[in-house]
Enzyme design. Structure first.
Site, mmCIF file in Angstrom:
data_model
loop_
_atom_site.group_PDB
_atom_site.id
_atom_site.type_symbol
_atom_site.label_atom_id
_atom_site.label_comp_id
_atom_site.label_asym_id
_atom_site.label_seq_id
_atom_site.Cartn_x
_atom_site.Cartn_y
_atom_site.Cartn_z
ATOM 1 N N GLU A 247 0.883 -1.178 0.000
ATOM 2 C CA GLU A 247 0.000 0.000 0.000
ATOM 3 C C GLU A 247 0.912 1.217 0.000
ATOM 4 O O GLU A 247 1.387 1.649 1.041
ATOM 5 C CB GLU A 247 -0.892 0.002 1.250
ATOM 6 C CG GLU A 247 -1.823 -1.183 1.377
ATOM 7 C CD GLU A 247 -2.929 -1.187 0.342
ATOM 8 O OE1 GLU A 247 -3.179 -0.138 -0.276
ATOM 9 O OE2 GLU A 247 -3.522 -2.251 0.131
ATOM 10 N N CYS A 281 -2.030 9.608 2.334
ATOM 11 C CA CYS A 281 -1.760 8.851 1.105
ATOM 12 C C CYS A 281 -2.799 9.179 0.046
ATOM 13 O O CYS A 281 -2.483 9.268 -1.130
ATOM 14 C CB CYS A 281 -1.732 7.354 1.392
ATOM 15 S SG CYS A 281 -3.171 6.770 2.286
HETATM 16 P P1 NDP Z 1 8.252 4.919 4.556
HETATM 17 O O1 NDP Z 1 8.236 4.164 3.285
HETATM 18 O O2 NDP Z 1 9.388 5.801 4.843
HETATM 19 O O3 NDP Z 1 8.158 3.924 5.812
HETATM 20 C C1 NDP Z 1 7.092 3.017 5.969
HETATM 21 C C2 NDP Z 1 7.491 1.948 6.966
HETATM 22 O O4 NDP Z 1 8.558 1.160 6.406
HETATM 23 C C3 NDP Z 1 8.047 2.508 8.267
HETATM 24 O O5 NDP Z 1 7.679 1.672 9.331
HETATM 25 C C4 NDP Z 1 9.541 2.450 8.031
HETATM 26 O O6 NDP Z 1 10.278 2.440 9.209
HETATM 27 C C5 NDP Z 1 9.657 1.123 7.305
HETATM 28 N N1 NDP Z 1 10.880 0.963 6.539
HETATM 29 C C6 NDP Z 1 11.771 1.912 6.157
HETATM 30 N N2 NDP Z 1 12.768 1.354 5.434
HETATM 31 C C7 NDP Z 1 12.502 0.027 5.367
HETATM 32 C C8 NDP Z 1 13.150 -1.072 4.745
HETATM 33 N N3 NDP Z 1 14.259 -0.914 4.038
HETATM 34 N N4 NDP Z 1 12.585 -2.286 4.860
HETATM 35 C C9 NDP Z 1 11.429 -2.472 5.557
HETATM 36 N N5 NDP Z 1 10.778 -1.463 6.170
HETATM 37 C C10 NDP Z 1 11.295 -0.222 6.073
HETATM 38 O O7 NDP Z 1 6.883 5.699 4.602
HETATM 39 P P2 NDP Z 1 6.413 6.773 5.652
HETATM 40 O O8 NDP Z 1 6.408 6.172 7.002
HETATM 41 O O9 NDP Z 1 7.184 8.018 5.410
HETATM 42 O O10 NDP Z 1 4.878 6.966 5.239
HETATM 43 C C11 NDP Z 1 4.483 7.838 4.251
HETATM 44 C C12 NDP Z 1 4.215 7.101 2.955
HETATM 45 O O11 NDP Z 1 3.222 6.098 3.184
HETATM 46 C C13 NDP Z 1 3.655 7.990 1.886
HETATM 47 O O12 NDP Z 1 4.216 7.664 0.654
HETATM 48 C C14 NDP Z 1 2.170 7.650 1.920
HETATM 49 O O13 NDP Z 1 1.499 7.967 0.734
HETATM 50 C C15 NDP Z 1 2.217 6.197 2.191
HETATM 51 N N6 NDP Z 1 0.944 5.714 2.717
HETATM 52 C C16 NDP Z 1 0.174 4.890 1.938
HETATM 53 C C17 NDP Z 1 -1.075 4.483 2.383
HETATM 54 C C18 NDP Z 1 -1.948 3.598 1.557
HETATM 55 O O14 NDP Z 1 -2.966 3.159 2.073
HETATM 56 N N7 NDP Z 1 -1.631 3.305 0.312
HETATM 57 C C19 NDP Z 1 -1.592 4.916 3.696
HETATM 58 C C20 NDP Z 1 -0.676 5.750 4.436
HETATM 59 C C21 NDP Z 1 0.539 6.124 3.950
HETATM 60 P P3 NDP Z 1 10.889 3.832 9.772
HETATM 61 O O15 NDP Z 1 9.771 4.808 9.866
HETATM 62 O O16 NDP Z 1 11.369 3.426 11.089
HETATM 63 O O17 NDP Z 1 11.930 4.260 8.807
#
Ligand code: NDP
Length: 511
Positions: A247, A281
């Protein structure tokens, strides 16, 4: 966990092996959590595997009862949870409450519908296998890893967690490093209603903890976050052939037709684009307005944006992550440098923590403000000669998450033409988040797979087909003892059934 207290603990630096959750408005420390390495994550997943052995054999009704009790805990303690979400993300308390309310709806829906959607049901066997009785059921996968973002730290992960649990899986949840306290709160309250086994567990840390979860032997990863991270998740999962649901982000368009209710469309554009400081998002980022409605629409938008402020106690909170103001500033600067104008806001609108509402006009379609996720309280508005052009521009994006259409006469037809998983007609896309029976997800760079609704329950299961032979039927086909006569009979029967070209599909396939 060193501390989950909501009261600030001011320290210089977190102790080795820990990290702090900070209030984005003030920089105060809200809580301190362990950075879990691969070994620790493996141990959590091993405990989850044992917990799945307790949870999955429970009847749907019992799992549903526990989930509904959990929803009641969230509801009764909504004020406390909303305060924690407010502290960790900076969003206003009332917005935090709204996402909790939606999460409660989803938990309840998943609990009430799992048996009907996933339980055994008879399946037709067809003429060739008439001597069988068949059934289909959807069995849990085992252990599901859920990786969540910070922008809706309750609603978003619960959209996977509740459905995975209702389907009979144990879950290991890795929240964003910006919202670990909210994740811990969810896990702790679930443990109160399921004290027997750690059916829902937490792992904390930066992205590396998420990577470790992908490689810890889970049976599926439900990832919500950016497309770039989604690709890293897929890489990590590829080694173990671990299935994923992604997502990811979006660049949602809102289309305004000539016959639209203009005040309603403007209200949706402003709220959809600026709620949660634009960090949604399915936030509205681009608006395409029919030329005949354009001037009136700009007037209505201006009325609504003037007076809307970002700041402490205001309707718009701070940017949650320290890097985001820089991204928003870069998008605005690039647009202005290419000839765009600011109807409201502009470069001065971007502060260190807060970004004031900004509406940009005449932005070239290849600027980052139109092509990339801005994730700030900004909108681009463009005038289009007709709705064909509006649809063409809306679809000219690698993302395909959500969209909204405002039209009195053609809303649904326009919605069908938009390449996105979620389209609202005469409303904001976020409204679809409050409808648990609808599948949620996108296409293209917005990801694949679906959470929510019946599809979201099945996403966390494996389909199991069972066929029982009731009696033997001559001619016997599935044996080396099959005769030439049997072959001939089958050929004749098949030709009679399928050999003539039909002008119409079967009645059940007609729309
Ligand atoms: P990120 O992609 O930065 O992070 C998402 C999650 O992945 C966090 O828990 C993060 O940990 C973790 N993560 C980071 N690097 C890795 C890795 N290499 N391997 C596995 N996990 C990892 O997104 P954001 O948290 O900044 O969220 C915003 C984004 O989410 C936007 O693009 C938004 O549009 C999207 N989004 C989509 C939704 C949907 O329903 N389609 C709903 C809500 C948001 P950490 O934070 O600790 O780095």
């Amino acid at each position: 966990m060193t501390s989950t207290s909501a009261s600030p603990v001011i320290t210089g630096r977190p102790a080795p092996g820990t990290f702090d959750s900070l209030d984005p408005a003030t920089g105060e420390v809200i809580g301190t959590y362990p950075v879990q390495d691969a070994e620790a994550v493996d141990a959590v997943v091993a405990r989850a595997r044992a917990a799945a052995g307790f949870w999955s054999p429970l009847p749907f009704a019992e799992r549903g009862r526990r989930l509904i009790t959990w929803a009641a805990v969230l509801t009764r303690r909504m004020g406390q949870l909303a305060e924690l979400v407010h502290a960790e993300t900076g969003k206003p308390h009332s917005d935090a409450q709204l996402e909790i309310v939606m999460a409660v709806e989803h938990i309840t829906w998943a609990a009430r519908h799992a048996a009907k959607v996933l339980g055994p049901r008879r399946a037709p066997v067809g003429l060739l296998m008439l001597h069988h009785a068949a059934s289909v059921e959807y069995q849990p996968l085992g252990v599901v890893g859920v990786i969540g973002p910070w922008n809706y730290p309750v609603f978003t992960p619960v959209g996977s967690i509740a459905y995975a649990l209702a389907a009979g899986n144990a879950v290991v949840f890795k929240p964003s490093e910006y919202t670990p306290g909210t994740g811990a709160w969810l896990v702790d309250t679930f443990a109160q209603v399921v004290p027997e086994q750690p059916v829902l567990q937490l792992v904390t840390g930066p992205g590396a903890a998420g990577q470790a979860l992908c490689r810890a032997g889970v049976d599926k990863i439900a990832f919500t976050g950016s497309a770039a991270t989604g690709k890293q998740v897929m890489h990590a999962c590829a080694d173990g052939l671990v299935p994923v649901v992604i997502e990811a982000g979006g660049k949602d368009a809102l289309l305004v037709d000539a016959d639209a209710d203009i005040p309603a469309a403007a209200d949706a554009a402003v709220w959809g684009g600026m709620v949660n400081a634009g960090q949604s998002c399915v936030g509205t980022e681009r608006v395409y307005v029919h030329a005949q409605a354009y001037d009136a629409f700009l007037g209505e938008v201006t009325t609504r944006v003037v007076g809307l402020r970002a700041g402490p106690g205001q309707k718009i909170g701070p940017m949650t992550t320290p890097a985001q103001p820089g991204v928003v500033r870069a998008h605005i600067a690039a647009a202005l440098a290419r000839g765009a104008t600011a109807l409201v806001g502009g470069l001065d609108a971007v502060g260190e923590r807060y970004v004031q509402p900004t509406v940009l006009l005449d932005v070239p379609e290849d600027c980052p403000a139109v092509t990339e996720e801005t994730f700030g309280p900004t909108l681009t508005i463009a005038k289009v000669p007709d709705m064909d052009e509006a649809v063409r521009r809306a679809n000219a994006s690698p993302y395909g998450l959500g969209a909204a259409v405002f039209s009195r006469a053609h809303g649904t037809q326009l919605a069908r033409r938009i390449r996105a998983g979620l389209v609202a007609v005469n409303s904001v896309t976020i409204s679809l988040a409050g409808m648990p029976s609808l599948p949620w997800g996108g296409t293209g760079q917005s990801g694949f797979g679906r959470i929510h609704g019946p599809d979201g329950l099945r996403e966390f299961t494996t389909a199991k087909a069972i066929a029982r032979q009731r009696f033997t039927l001559p001619p016997r086909l599935t044996t080396f003892a099959r005769t030439a006569r049997a072959d001939k009979a089958v050929a004749t029967l098949t030709t009679l059934r399928h050999g003539r070209a039909s002008t119409l599909p079967p009645r059940s396939h007609r729309r």
